[in-house]
Write a protein that holds these residues in place. Sequence first.
Motif, mmCIF file in Angstrom:
data_model
loop_
_atom_site.group_PDB
_atom_site.id
_atom_site.type_symbol
_atom_site.label_atom_id
_atom_site.label_comp_id
_atom_site.label_asym_id
_atom_site.label_seq_id
_atom_site.Cartn_x
_atom_site.Cartn_y
_atom_site.Cartn_z
ATOM 1 N N LEU A 126 0.866 -1.175 0.000
ATOM 2 C CA LEU A 126 0.000 0.000 0.000
ATOM 3 C C LEU A 126 0.902 1.225 0.000
ATOM 4 C CD1 LEU A 126 -2.764 1.381 0.190
ATOM 5 C CD2 LEU A 126 -2.611 1.179 2.675
ATOM 6 N N GLU A 127 0.904 1.961 -1.092
ATOM 7 C CA GLU A 127 1.789 3.116 -1.235
ATOM 8 C C GLU A 127 1.000 4.305 -1.785
ATOM 9 O OE1 GLU A 127 4.165 5.512 -0.686
ATOM 10 O OE2 GLU A 127 5.296 3.640 -0.465
ATOM 11 N N VAL A 128 0.987 5.410 -1.032
ATOM 12 C CA VAL A 128 0.216 6.579 -1.446
ATOM 13 C C VAL A 128 0.987 7.469 -2.405
ATOM 14 C CG1 VAL A 128 -1.116 6.583 0.697
ATOM 15 C CG2 VAL A 128 0.986 7.946 0.552
ATOM 16 N N SER A 129 2.310 7.304 -2.471
ATOM 17 C CA SER A 129 3.141 8.135 -3.334
ATOM 18 C C SER A 129 3.353 7.460 -4.681
ATOM 19 C CB SER A 129 4.502 8.391 -2.670
ATOM 20 O OG SER A 129 5.418 8.937 -3.597
ATOM 21 N N ALA A 130 2.907 8.124 -5.764
ATOM 22 C CA ALA A 130 3.105 7.572 -7.110
ATOM 23 C C ALA A 130 4.591 7.488 -7.440
ATOM 24 C CB ALA A 130 2.378 8.435 -8.140
ATOM 25 N N ASP A 131 5.369 8.457 -6.970
ATOM 26 C CA ASP A 131 6.804 8.457 -7.227
ATOM 27 C C ASP A 131 7.485 7.273 -6.553
ATOM 28 O OD1 ASP A 131 9.471 9.695 -7.912
ATOM 29 O OD2 ASP A 131 9.566 9.838 -5.728
ATOM 30 N N LEU A 132 7.168 7.049 -5.273
ATOM 31 C CA LEU A 132 7.785 5.925 -4.563
ATOM 32 C C LEU A 132 7.299 4.600 -5.131
ATOM 33 C CD1 LEU A 132 7.777 7.169 -0.853
ATOM 34 C CD2 LEU A 132 9.712 6.987 -2.427
ATOM 35 N N LEU A 154 -1.488 -1.511 -3.984
ATOM 36 C CA LEU A 154 -2.854 -1.166 -3.609
ATOM 37 C C LEU A 154 -2.992 0.348 -3.454
ATOM 38 C CD1 LEU A 154 -3.384 -3.806 -0.765
ATOM 39 C CD2 LEU A 154 -3.818 -4.095 -3.219
ATOM 40 N N ASP A 155 -4.176 0.859 -3.747
ATOM 41 C CA ASP A 155 -4.476 2.271 -3.536
ATOM 42 C C ASP A 155 -5.158 2.519 -2.190
ATOM 43 O OD1 ASP A 155 -3.510 3.112 -6.089
ATOM 44 O OD2 ASP A 155 -5.336 2.296 -6.992
ATOM 45 N N ALA A 156 -5.680 1.455 -1.597
ATOM 46 C CA ALA A 156 -6.374 1.575 -0.312
ATOM 47 C C ALA A 156 -6.307 0.224 0.391
ATOM 48 C CB ALA A 156 -7.826 1.986 -0.524
ATOM 49 N N LEU A 157 -6.606 0.234 1.671
ATOM 50 C CA LEU A 157 -6.623 -1.016 2.419
ATOM 51 C C LEU A 157 -7.708 -1.935 1.875
ATOM 52 C CD1 LEU A 157 -6.297 0.187 6.136
ATOM 53 C CD2 LEU A 157 -4.565 -1.033 4.796
ATOM 54 N N PRO A 158 -7.418 -3.223 1.727
ATOM 55 C CA PRO A 158 -8.472 -4.165 1.311
ATOM 56 C C PRO A 158 -9.524 -4.304 2.407
ATOM 57 C CG PRO A 158 -6.450 -5.331 1.870
ATOM 58 C CD PRO A 158 -6.122 -3.879 1.902
ATOM 59 N N ASP A 159 -10.707 -4.723 2.016
ATOM 60 C CA ASP A 159 -11.793 -4.878 2.983
ATOM 61 C C ASP A 159 -11.492 -5.976 3.998
ATOM 62 O OD1 ASP A 159 -13.232 -2.860 1.787
ATOM 63 O OD2 ASP A 159 -14.331 -4.225 0.473
ATOM 64 N N GLN A 160 -10.792 -7.013 3.548
ATOM 65 C CA GLN A 160 -10.422 -8.114 4.436
ATOM 66 C C GLN A 160 -8.936 -8.411 4.285
ATOM 67 O OE1 GLN A 160 -13.031 -11.448 3.603
ATOM 68 N NE2 GLN A 160 -14.698 -10.570 4.790
ATOM 69 N N ILE A 161 -8.277 -8.662 5.413
ATOM 70 C CA ILE A 161 -6.842 -8.920 5.425
ATOM 71 C C ILE A 161 -6.578 -10.195 6.201
ATOM 72 C CG2 ILE A 161 -4.570 -8.057 6.138
ATOM 73 C CD1 ILE A 161 -5.782 -5.226 6.052
ATOM 74 N N SER A 162 -5.726 -11.042 5.656
ATOM 75 C CA SER A 162 -5.294 -12.240 6.370
ATOM 76 C C SER A 162 -3.814 -12.455 6.083
ATOM 77 C CB SER A 162 -6.096 -13.469 5.927
ATOM 78 O OG SER A 162 -5.755 -14.596 6.700
ATOM 79 N N GLY A 163 -3.048 -12.752 7.116
ATOM 80 C CA GLY A 163 -1.615 -12.946 6.956
ATOM 81 C C GLY A 163 -0.838 -11.958 7.793
ATOM 82 N N ALA A 164 0.311 -11.499 7.268
ATOM 83 C CA ALA A 164 1.206 -10.601 8.000
ATOM 84 C C ALA A 164 1.129 -9.199 7.420
ATOM 85 C CB ALA A 164 2.636 -11.120 7.935
#
Length: 386
Positions: A126-132, A154-164
């Motif tokens: 998940l990275e908000v900076s297009a440059d980075l 990703l542009d935003a957090l997924p609705d469901q997360i599983s793992g690390a």
Amino acid sequence: MSTATLPVPSPEAQAHSAKLVALIAAEIQNNGGWLPFSRYMELALYAPGLGYYTAGARKFGEAGDFITAPELSSLFGRTLARQLIQIMQASSPHILELGAGSGKLAVDILSELEVLGELPERYAILEVSADLRQRQQQLIAERLPHLAEKVRWLDALPDQISGAVIGNEVLDALPVHLVHWQAAGIVERGLSLTESGQLCWQDRPITDPALLAAAQRIQVPDDYLSELPLAANGLITSLGHRLQHGALLFIDYGFGAREFYHPQRDRGTLMCHYRHYAHDDALFLPGLQDITAHVDFTAVAEAGIDAGLAFLGYTSQAYFLLNCGITELLNQVSPDDLKAYVPLSGQVQKLTSPAEMGELFKVIGLGKGIEIPLKGYARGDLSRML
């Protein structure tokens, strides 16, 4: 240190900062002549095309403004990978990295997991900076072209997360509110404009009920200035609601609440980084310098627990890395091979020494459905400090 002694930016960099200042000044005028510091920090760091993290300047490593642990040594990511294996085996074979910087940490983690035969099914960033994001994609394509298909952005957090889920030096870069506790009452510090149009500090009464309630819970002396991390707490809350099964690991510099709001720390923890110099003038060259605040790990733990997460551990970076086997990785290189061993030994020293990163940086773990103790917290429990 005084900003008068800092390196002078190029005319192009000064013009870039001036554009951001004009944007901020316009927002101040449109907001009734005042802007909370949290919004100023958000613009200074993330304004599209102008903010520190969204423009094209180098941030990390020797050519940037500071060096993070992944930039310092591949041993950091390789050691962290060994903790991620345990989390994935107890939940799902997925990794989500928040704010991946240059992409170096992702490269080191994936490289080590490949050697150990424990590659995840997916590595999301998940990275908000297009440059980075572009730099991360380029680095992964260069270093791990055969694994590039496993990585997605990703542009935003997924609705469901599983793992690390991992966040290295993420929380310190989220906007904070500046609060000034005075004998006459609690006020919020923000920015206004002088008659000549320059940015300046100005305190105003707090109008946000959530911020006021949070400030009233803090017991500090009069004339005390510090930060309240509502954005960081909000991120932890969002992750807690989305996590189905797995663990969050946040690595950052900071303290528990008692130390964070210590009577002697009455000017807060706000810090700026410009070309490897540290100072506390957040109004200096907006867009050209990093602005950070130490993390209140007590607030992080409470936000996670309130969101349904279990507390998994809290320790120093030194203990966490030692528990996860950083010295075993070092010992894979023969001390007789001085050219290889000496630099690695120095890197371990910087990552674990109390005089370097080892004690100031902490690692907090929060999770859901993780029934086994995480190896990173086997020794050096600091939960009493929260």
